[in-house]
Write a protein that holds these residues in place. Structure first.
Motif: not given
Length: 298
Positions: A111-117
């Motif tokens: 979730k953290n990674l996709q929110d940033n991308l």
């Protein structure tokens, strides 16, 4: 002259076949026997690991205050070398069967990674030589649903570089070798296309002078690439670590270090933020860092 070239080529071929044979043996060892195999390797390698033990002892004496020659120092040396053997073998074998690894924290990390991308600025991901940095790349690719891009320094052995490249392809990772002339341009292009770019950034920079920041209580020089990349593109920055918690068990630890479109322009300040996060994880898992590396001049 021709004889020399022929001999050199033969030597390289033999090195590659020897490495492939060792890796094949590691691959076919049953999961149930890996613990015994690694313990045996560490035991048999003791005569060859004297230089590594000296480096570990010197580093932990100066940085952690563990006296050279003490029982605590010897125990710590054993823990560091055992971790490297177990983690390396588990990471390698998992490249053929990813289900071998039990991973904790994947949902939160994804979730953290996709929110940033989603910010559309790409993503700079920083880590160090602790835990399993190779598994960091694999789970980053899995979390994003795309191939992961990571910088790496070529090995002194061409055969080892070839084998590392093959290994990382199995881990769905594209390697950007640091000796390529257009590296900085490739880094910027990768981020500008909205992709993630990983840096294992805790070793000394090659060739050019990097920013000097506080790291483990010492003024320490770091490569400038990660800070340059995020300042140049406005990419958000995440710290990512994959720490070993038991046999075949790992835990993902991630944190947001800088948001997208941040206005930081000071490479030293940005590098300090990244270095401080690496130090934080080392302090939590000290035996999982590569202490047998000459990071400082004592």
């Amino acid at each position: 002259m021709k004889k020399k070239r022929s001999s050199s080529r033969l030597s390289l071929v033999l090195q590659e076949y020897a490495l492939r044979l060792i890796l094949f043996c590691a691959r076919v060892i049953p999961k149930s026997a890996t613990g015994l195999f690694c313990s045996l390797i560490v035991l048999l390698a003791q005569p060859l690991s004297k230089k590594d033990r000296i480096k570990i002892a010197r580093n932990i004496d100066k940085i952690l205050g563990i006296p050279i020659g003490s029982k605590e120092s010897k125990t710590f040396q054993d823990q560091v070398l055992k971790h490297q053997a177990f983690s390396s073998l588990e990471s390698f074998k998992s490249s053929y069967n990813h289900e071998l690894i039990q991973i904790e924290g994947m949902e939160e990390f994804q979730k953290n990674l996709q929110d940033n991308l989603k910010k559309g600025r790409g993503l700079v991901m920083t880590t160090g030589h602790l835990g399993s940095w190779e598994l960091c790349a694999y789970y980053s690719a899995l979390a994003s649903g795309e191939r992961f891009n990571a910088l790496a320094k070529p090995s002194k052995l061409d055969a080892a570089t070839t084998l590392l490249d093959e290994y990382r392809v199995r881990m769905n990772t594209k390697t950007l070798w640091t000796n390529q002339k257009s590296l900085m341009k490739t880094m910027a292009k990768t981020l500008e296309s909205g992709e993630a770019l990983g840096f294992v950034m805790d070793q000394r920079p090659d060739g050019r002078k990097g920013p000097i920041v506080d790291f483990m209580g010492r003024p320490t020089q770091f490569p400038v690439g990660p800070a340059w990349a995020t300042i140049r593109t406005g990419s958000p920055v995440m710290g990512i670590f994959c720490m070993r918690t038991g046999p075949w068990k790992y835990k993902l630890i991630s944190s947001n270090l800088l948001p997208a479109d941040h206005e930081e322009t000071d490479t030293e300040k940005v590098t300090q933020i990244m270095a401080s996060e690496i130090e934080r994880i080392i302090r939590l898992y000290p035996e999982q860092w590569v202490w047998n590396y000459s990071r400082w001049q004592f």
